[in-house]
Write a protein that holds these residues in place. Sequence first.
Motif, PDB file in Angstrom:
ATOM      1  N   ASP A 224       0.989  -1.356   0.103  1.00 31.08           N
ATOM      2  CA  ASP A 224       0.169  -0.116   0.088  1.00 31.08           C
ATOM      3  C   ASP A 224       0.864   1.247  -0.105  1.00 31.08           C
ATOM      4  O   ASP A 224       0.434   2.459  -0.674  1.00 31.08           O
ATOM      5  CB  ASP A 224      -1.060  -0.033   1.370  1.00 31.08           C
ATOM      6  CG  ASP A 224      -2.084  -1.211   0.975  1.00 31.08           C
ATOM      7  OD1 ASP A 224      -2.248  -1.527  -0.132  1.00 31.08           O
ATOM      8  OD2 ASP A 224      -2.579  -1.473   2.177  1.00 31.08           O
ATOM      9  N   GLU A 225       1.753   1.123   0.883  1.00 32.04           N
ATOM     10  CA  GLU A 225       2.767   2.471   0.828  1.00 32.04           C
ATOM     11  C   GLU A 225       3.539   2.565  -0.581  1.00 32.04           C
ATOM     12  O   GLU A 225       3.665   3.686  -0.972  1.00 32.04           O
ATOM     13  CB  GLU A 225       3.946   2.406   1.915  1.00 32.04           C
ATOM     14  CG  GLU A 225       4.864   3.508   1.975  1.00 32.04           C
ATOM     15  CD  GLU A 225       4.038   4.694   2.478  1.00 32.04           C
ATOM     16  OE1 GLU A 225       4.685   5.803   2.188  1.00 32.04           O
ATOM     17  OE2 GLU A 225       3.037   4.633   2.941  1.00 32.04           O
TER      18      GLU A 225
ATOM     19  N   THR B  77       2.510   1.584  -3.284  1.00 34.13           N
ATOM     20  CA  THR B  77       1.412   1.909  -4.341  1.00 34.13           C
ATOM     21  C   THR B  77       1.208   3.630  -4.257  1.00 34.13           C
ATOM     22  O   THR B  77       0.996   4.289  -5.172  1.00 34.13           O
ATOM     23  CB  THR B  77       0.074   1.282  -4.151  1.00 34.13           C
ATOM     24  OG1 THR B  77       0.209  -0.175  -4.334  1.00 34.13           O
ATOM     25  CG2 THR B  77      -1.130   1.635  -5.189  1.00 34.13           C
ATOM     26  N   ARG B  78       1.008   4.136  -3.235  1.00 33.01           N
ATOM     27  CA  ARG B  78       1.006   5.427  -2.927  1.00 33.01           C
ATOM     28  C   ARG B  78       2.091   6.129  -3.338  1.00 33.01           C
ATOM     29  O   ARG B  78       2.097   7.159  -3.985  1.00 33.01           O
ATOM     30  CB  ARG B  78       0.716   5.838  -1.247  1.00 33.01           C
ATOM     31  CG  ARG B  78       0.655   7.343  -0.969  1.00 33.01           C
ATOM     32  CD  ARG B  78       0.225   7.460   0.311  1.00 33.01           C
ATOM     33  NE  ARG B  78       1.753   7.938   1.250  1.00 33.01           N
ATOM     34  CZ  ARG B  78       2.282   8.929   1.156  1.00 33.01           C
ATOM     35  NH1 ARG B  78       1.912   9.895   0.100  1.00 33.01           N
ATOM     36  NH2 ARG B  78       3.474   8.991   1.774  1.00 33.01           N
TER      37      ARG B  78
ATOM     38  N   ASP C  46      -4.896  -3.476 -10.075  1.00 30.63           N
ATOM     39  CA  ASP C  46      -5.016  -3.373  -8.673  1.00 30.63           C
ATOM     40  C   ASP C  46      -5.732  -4.778  -8.049  1.00 30.63           C
ATOM     41  O   ASP C  46      -6.828  -4.874  -7.875  1.00 30.63           O
ATOM     42  CB  ASP C  46      -6.306  -2.197  -8.324  1.00 30.63           C
ATOM     43  CG  ASP C  46      -6.250  -2.041  -6.728  1.00 30.63           C
ATOM     44  OD1 ASP C  46      -5.255  -2.463  -6.141  1.00 30.63           O
ATOM     45  OD2 ASP C  46      -6.921  -1.219  -6.421  1.00 30.63           O
TER      46      ASP C  46
ATOM     47  N   ARG D 229       0.118  -4.786  -7.987  1.00 28.44           N
ATOM     48  CA  ARG D 229      -0.050  -3.675  -8.813  1.00 28.44           C
ATOM     49  C   ARG D 229       0.585  -3.228  -9.797  1.00 28.44           C
ATOM     50  O   ARG D 229       2.199  -3.467  -9.630  1.00 28.44           O
ATOM     51  CB  ARG D 229      -0.276  -2.678  -7.502  1.00 28.44           C
ATOM     52  CG  ARG D 229      -0.674  -3.049  -6.170  1.00 28.44           C
ATOM     53  CD  ARG D 229      -2.125  -2.659  -5.994  1.00 28.44           C
ATOM     54  NE  ARG D 229      -2.610  -3.019  -4.899  1.00 28.44           N
ATOM     55  CZ  ARG D 229      -2.590  -2.920  -3.821  1.00 28.44           C
ATOM     56  NH1 ARG D 229      -1.919  -1.589  -3.292  1.00 28.44           N
ATOM     57  NH2 ARG D 229      -3.383  -3.430  -2.873  1.00 28.44           N
TER      58      ARG D 229
END
Length: 121
Positions: A17-18, A20-21, A34, A39
């Motif tokens: 998630d980090e 991806t950000r 996604d 990803r």
Amino acid sequence: MPKLKFARIILFTNQIDEMTRYYGTILGLKQITDERMWREFDAGGTCIALHSGPPSPGRKGPKIVFHADDVAELRSTLVARGARFGKVSSGELCLCDGKDPDGNPVQLSNRARRGRPATRP
């Protein structure tokens, strides 16, 4: 001989998630898949894929380089979004090194992309 075409570079990460950000929101790459453990981002001619798993950034591992006509301006924009980059070095080439959240090396460079095929003897 079949012609090879570069498809993607895969970065393994335990903080998907980090990461991806970072690649999506901070660097501004378009996310094209996604999935829970996968990803992908459009990186202009190739893809950067994030795969859930232990990261393994190396001391001499691959460096992801993004072209910028104005490295200092792009660096300022990305740092304002939360990216970590060092100072811009200028000379014949203008470069700026940073790291993604897992420690993979990322660079901004004004070096023009060469479109000529390799010559063979």
